[in-house]
Motif scaffolding. Structure first.
Motif, PDB file in Angstrom:
ATOM      1  N   MET A 284       0.832  -1.190   0.000  1.00  0.00           N
ATOM      2  CA  MET A 284       0.000   0.000   0.000  1.00  0.00           C
ATOM      3  C   MET A 284       0.869   1.243   0.000  1.00  0.00           C
TER       4      MET A 284
ATOM      5  N   GLU B 273       0.426   4.284  -0.671  1.00  0.00           N
ATOM      6  CA  GLU B 273      -0.014   5.587  -0.180  1.00  0.00           C
ATOM      7  C   GLU B 273      -0.233   5.649   1.314  1.00  0.00           C
ATOM      8  N   GLU B 274      -0.068   4.520   1.957  1.00  0.00           N
ATOM      9  CA  GLU B 274      -0.295   4.528   3.399  1.00  0.00           C
ATOM     10  C   GLU B 274       0.907   5.058   4.133  1.00  0.00           C
TER      11      GLU B 274
ATOM     12  N   LEU C 189      -4.983   8.024  -0.197  1.00  0.00           N
ATOM     13  CA  LEU C 189      -5.460   8.054   1.177  1.00  0.00           C
ATOM     14  C   LEU C 189      -4.301   7.865   2.147  1.00  0.00           C
TER      15      LEU C 189
ATOM     16  N   PHE D  28      -7.297   4.575  11.747  1.00  0.00           N
ATOM     17  CA  PHE D  28      -8.132   5.008  10.633  1.00  0.00           C
ATOM     18  C   PHE D  28      -9.169   3.921  10.368  1.00  0.00           C
TER      19      PHE D  28
ATOM     20  N   ALA E  86     -13.071   6.875   7.164  1.00  0.00           N
ATOM     21  CA  ALA E  86     -13.122   6.809   5.698  1.00  0.00           C
ATOM     22  C   ALA E  86     -14.410   7.415   5.182  1.00  0.00           C
TER      23      ALA E  86
ATOM     24  N   ARG F 243     -11.359   2.766  -1.170  1.00  0.00           N
ATOM     25  CA  ARG F 243      -9.962   2.442  -0.880  1.00  0.00           C
ATOM     26  C   ARG F 243      -9.809   1.807   0.499  1.00  0.00           C
ATOM     27  N   TYR F 244     -10.565   2.321   1.435  1.00  0.00           N
ATOM     28  CA  TYR F 244     -10.520   1.788   2.795  1.00  0.00           C
ATOM     29  C   TYR F 244     -10.733   0.272   2.771  1.00  0.00           C
ATOM     30  N   PHE F 245     -11.728  -0.138   2.025  1.00  0.00           N
ATOM     31  CA  PHE F 245     -12.048  -1.570   1.981  1.00  0.00           C
ATOM     32  C   PHE F 245     -11.038  -2.355   1.146  1.00  0.00           C
TER      33      PHE F 245
ATOM     34  N   TYR G 186      -8.099  -1.775  -0.030  1.00  0.00           N
ATOM     35  CA  TYR G 186      -6.672  -1.803   0.308  1.00  0.00           C
ATOM     36  C   TYR G 186      -6.407  -2.579   1.587  1.00  0.00           C
ATOM     37  N   LEU G 187      -7.356  -2.505   2.518  1.00  0.00           N
ATOM     38  CA  LEU G 187      -7.144  -3.233   3.773  1.00  0.00           C
ATOM     39  C   LEU G 187      -7.500  -4.707   3.651  1.00  0.00           C
TER      40      LEU G 187
ATOM     41  N   LYS H 232     -15.113  -6.355   4.818  1.00  0.00           N
ATOM     42  CA  LYS H 232     -14.026  -6.121   5.764  1.00  0.00           C
ATOM     43  C   LYS H 232     -14.098  -7.169   6.868  1.00  0.00           C
TER      44      LYS H 232
END
Lengths: 729, 196
Positions: free
Chosen positions: A1, A3-4, A48, A54, A59, B72-74, B76-77, B98
């Motif tokens: 990732m 961008e993290e 992001l 976070f 989000a 992206r939250y979902f 990427y994680l 998630k």
């Protein structure tokens, strides 16, 4: 990732006013603008940054600025109230032409009523009632007595409703209801709203009288200015205004009366309710006149929120929408005029039911009253008023101390209600549980079920603690039934009552699942089975408690309720009617459970074959809260399986639970001749039992697997006991 | 299908402190596409190139847009919990999920499940969501949850077939005033089956 980065934007304080908050011992302000600037160079649009904390909340809190669906702060029409007013969005007077002014005022009144109903239904105050620009600057309308007095009473009414709902906290998930965002609500001077409203009402009454006395051809007397300029319309507009003003007056009065402590204002409130209903009728009747004379040029009201059908002047919901930022804007559909009148009629009827309640000192009666009241699915405002009536200052109806209510419910003699044992920690806790239960019963069904489920464990724990305290106090003697000590008696009775109450809550928890449509046909077998095992316990505990009480009363020699207690005491080898009543439900539940089991065992109902879990997990999930509280003890999936695995139509035919339920219901009816609610329930039980018994016979005769047999279930006779419908194609 | 929306209001109860509103996809008068189940290709989320496909699909079928951050939250994680369905190169369905700790349990959450209207009723959604749930189970989740509109009969039937129960009803959960069901799927736990 890529961008993290382990950085959180939230923790970095901006330093627009570096001197406004002094640095502390462990912290010092720093300008992070260069850091943020540098970081932003590394990011592409839409990328992001997030750290460990976070989460989804963070989000989803991101708002794309200037996207009208996300950005609540976006300017729709006006930047500010001042700008709206400067642009003539809310003129005072509304029109220089007096007739038009009156017409527009009525439209504003009607739309405000529609907004009020929409607010009560769970929308934001800011975007409903307070979308009225006239309400936002109270002093602006002062030159317009009619509009000014109406705005005042609206603000005062909203304040009154809001305070009841906030105090009782019945708003559950409708928390949006009580957000006021510093709107001008219940301002200084608004409490005088009634005197002003009365003065305006008086003027219009005189105008109405004047126009009726004088023939339409003649000039209206000099000392009385008419309401508006068209003599032909004078009567109609006077009447239309009067009913609207009077409705507001009585509605405000009734809210104030209902808030009076210990139900002292209920009788007066009923009179105001009757007046409100009458005025709503007049308002309804005025529609025809208003429609016929509506301004031809004014815009058509697309939402149909006014009696005239015209678009009201002086409303802008978008102006307040930014108050809800940073959450995205909500589109609110204001109820249409017909629905508005329907809503208020229902509200008034519900409030009337509350006002006509006798404030029965029996806790059981109070519980049953609330449960019955909830059947008509009353809205938030009436439920809040009910709760306010039931629980005030930690007392039932603000009148009866909770311990005395409990001792009465547990069938203890009068002298016990002031016993020092009430200071015992467990007893105090029990009192709180009872108050909580009363409050929970006033909430909406969805919230109620969740809270009841969670509460079961508290009741159970309290029972165990009481039992421990009891044993500590009396040691082994607690097993001997013939102890005359008053403390002993109190413990003994209250323990039995707590158990009974716990099973009552458990049954209500299970039953509410039907109202909320939480069960599918595949769940019915286990749900009815669980209802059945809970009802067995409830019968048992009720019977025990009643036997104890009748003993207590007979020992006291002077029974208070002569007839009932003598009857119970005299024939305590017989099962009391209240227990038989429950037994009829119990047999019905057992019958249904076995019927569904047979349908499943004989492959008429094929449960879904999940690739992920089995019936065992479904059982655990459905009854998790009951199982955690050991309600009932030693009941598990295995016991369910054991009782249902062999169910078949051939064995059901031999032992028909439905016939048994029907027989008991029929028999016990005579004991409830004076109780219309119980009678109605017994009739329903009889109906369901009879239908199901017949259905069972048909299935047995034809054979469950006969393809021409069509078996379905309906709740047409009872809200939670299903009726089988068997048809042959 | 499960739909997932922008938060509408603060809530004291939900994880993350906000409620999400699901949306009822508008039923368009599109003609059903004729195809064989074997023609549908399922792929796991494998990078940035899939993101616009998911976003387009959700934007197209659901009435409210999400900010790109939510997607992206979902993905990427939990890229392993997101799947896409393709028919002849066209993305026709997706699932986004998630998982994490929730009150001492490790649970999965189905956030978005979308199949375009003309491809519905052929088991694509079931296949997509089944793949996600399998990964959740293998990852040690004890249960899976989601919210669905009480009026969304199709979704309720789908999840019921998979073993979900309706754990709660959430009053006025959605902006339009419609209630939601919180659906839950409990995975078997060795301790729960002492006899087996």
């Amino acid at each position: 990732m890529a961008e993290e980065e382990d950085r959180t934007g939230e923790s970095a304080p901006t330093v627009s006013k570096p001197n406004s908050i002094p640095s502390g011992d462990n912290s010092v302000w720093a300008d992070v603008s260069p850091l943020l600037h540098a970081a932003s160079q590394d990011l592409q649009e839409g990328e992001l940054i997030h750290g460990d904390n976070f989460n989804l909340f963070a989000a989803m809190s991101a708002v794309e600025i200037m996207d009208p669906k996300m950005d609540s702060g976006i300017v729709c029409t006006y930047y500010s109230l001042d700008e709206a007013i400067e642009n003539g969005a809310a003129p005072v007077p509304i029109s220089a032409d007096k007739t038009t002014d009156v017409q527009c005022t009525i439209d504003i009144m009607d739309h405000l009523l529609a907004c009020e109903a929409t607010w009560h239904k769970g929308h934001s105050l800011a975007q409903t009632v307070y979308s009225c620009l006239y309400l936002l600057q109270p002093e602006r309308t002062s030159s317009h007595a009619l509009l000014h007095s109406y705005c005042k009473v609206i603000r005062a009414t909203c304040h009154a409703v809001l305070s009841v709902v906030s105090d009782t906290r019945t708003h559950e998930e409708e928390d949006i209801f009580t957000m006021t965002y510093d709107l001008p609500l219940g301002r200084d001077g608004d409490e005088k709203c009634l005197s002003m409203l009365n003065a305006v009402e008086e003027t219009i009454s005189r105008q109405l009288r004047a126009c009726k006395v004088l023939s339409s051809k003649r000039r209206i007397s000099e000392d009385m200015d008419p309401l508006q300029s068209n003599p032909d319309l004078e009567e109609g507009y006077c009447k239309a205004l009067l009913c609207r003003l009077r409705f507001r007056k009585h509605f405000y009065h009734l809210l104030v009366s209902m808030k009076r402590p210990q139900g002292r204002g209920l009788e007066l409130a009923r009179k105001h309710i009757a007046s409100c209903i009458l005025e709503i009728d007049h308002i309804r009747k005025s529609s025809e006149f208003l429609r016929a004379n509506a301004q031809k040029m004014s815009k058509q009201n697309v939402d149909n929120t006014t009696a005239s059908g015209c678009q009201p002047i002086g409303f802008d919901a978008s102006l307040n929408s930014r108050l809800s930022a940073p959450t995205p804007p909500r589109s609110i559909k204001i109820l249409c005029w017909e629905k508005v009148l329907e809503y208020f009629m229902k509200l008034l009827q519900d409030l009337d039911i509350i006002c006509s309640y006798s404030l029965d000192p029996s806790l059981d009666a109070a519980f049953l009253f609330v449960v019955k009241f909830q059947k008509s699915q009353p809205d938030l405002v009436s439920r809040a008023h009910l709760q306010l009536l039931l629980v005030q200052d930690g007392r039932l109806y603000g009148r009866d101390p909770i311990f005395s209510v409990i001792t009465k419910a547990a069938g203890l003699p009068e002298v016990t209600k002031i016993h020092d044992i009430q200071k015992n920690e467990c007893m105090v806790h029990l009192g709180q549980l009872v108050i909580n239960l009363l409050k929970i019963l006033c909430t909406n069904a969805a919230w109620q079920r969740r809270k009841l489920g969670k509460m079961l464990q508290d009741w159970r724990v309290t029972y165990v603690q009481l039992e421990l305290a009891f044993k500590k106090e009396f040691g082994e003697a607690s097993n001997t039934p013939k102890n005359e000590n008053i403390c002993f008696k109190i413990f003994q009775h209250i323990l039995a009552w707590v158990e009974e109450q716990t099973y009552w809550i458990a049954s209500r928890f299970l039953i509410l699942g039907f109202e909320l449509e939480l069960y599918t046909i595949h769940d019915y077998c286990m749900v009815y089975w669980y209802i059945y095992v809970v009802l067995i316990k409830l019968c048992e505990k009720k019977h025990l408690r009643m036997a104890m009480s009748s003993g207590a009363i007979s020992a006291k020699k002077k029974p208070k309720k002569k007839k009932d207690s003598l009857k119970d005491a005299g024939i305590d080898y017989q099962i009391p009617a209240a227990v038989l009543f429950l037994q009829s439900q119990m047999y019905l539940a057992e019958g249904l459970s076995m019927m569904f089991a047979a349908l499943r065992n004989e492959r008429r109902i094929v449960p879904p074959q999940s690739p992920f879990n089995t019936e065992h997990e479904i059982f655990i999930q459905q009854f998790e809260l009951l199982q955690k509280a050991c309600l009932p003890d030693r009941i598990s999936y295995m016991s369910f399986k054991e009782s249902t695995v062999h169910a078949s139509f051939s064995t059901l035919a031999m032992y028909d639970y439905f016939k048994e339920a029907q027989r008991i219901a029929k028999e016990v009816k005579s004991s409830f001749a004076n109780d219309p609610d119980k009678m109605a329930e017994l009739r329903r039980i009889e109906q369901v039992a009879e239908h199901n018994s017949i259905a069972l016979n048909v299935i047995c005769r034809v054979g469950a697997l006969d393809p021409s047999l069509n078996i379905s279930f309906t709740f047409c006779h009872h809200p939670f006991f299903a009726t089988a419908i068997v048809k042959r194609s | 299908m499960q739909r997932f929306e922008k938060p509408k209001r603060r809530s004291r109860r939900e994880v993350g402190g906000r409620k999400r509103r699901s949306m009822e996809a508008t039923t368009k008068d599109e003609e059903k596409v004729e195809f064989d189940a074997s023609e549908i290709e399922y792929v796991s989320y494998s990078g940035e190139h899939h993101l616009p496909l998911i976003m387009n699909l959700v934007d197209q079928e659901l009435s409210e847009p999400y900010s790109i951050f939510t997607y992206r939250y979902f993905v990427y994680l939990w890229p392993q919990l997101s799947f896409l369905a393709f028919h002849k190169g066209k993305c026709v369905g997706t699932v986004v999920c998630k998982m994490g700790e929730h009150r001492n349990t490790f649970r999965g959450y189905i956030a978005m499940l979308v199949v375009i209207n003309s491809y519905r009723g052929k088991g694509i959604a079931t296949e997509l969501v089944t793949r996600s749930i399998k990964v959740m189970m293998e990852s040690g989740c004890e249960e899976v949850t989601l919210e669905a509109e009480v009026t969304n009969k199709g979704a309720l039937a789908l999840y019921s077939r998979l073993g979900f129960i309706r754990a709660k009803r959430l009053f006025h959960y959605y902006l339009n005033g419609v209630d939601a069901f919180r659906l839950k799927l409990l995975f078997p736990h060795p301790e729960l089956h002492p006899s087996q």
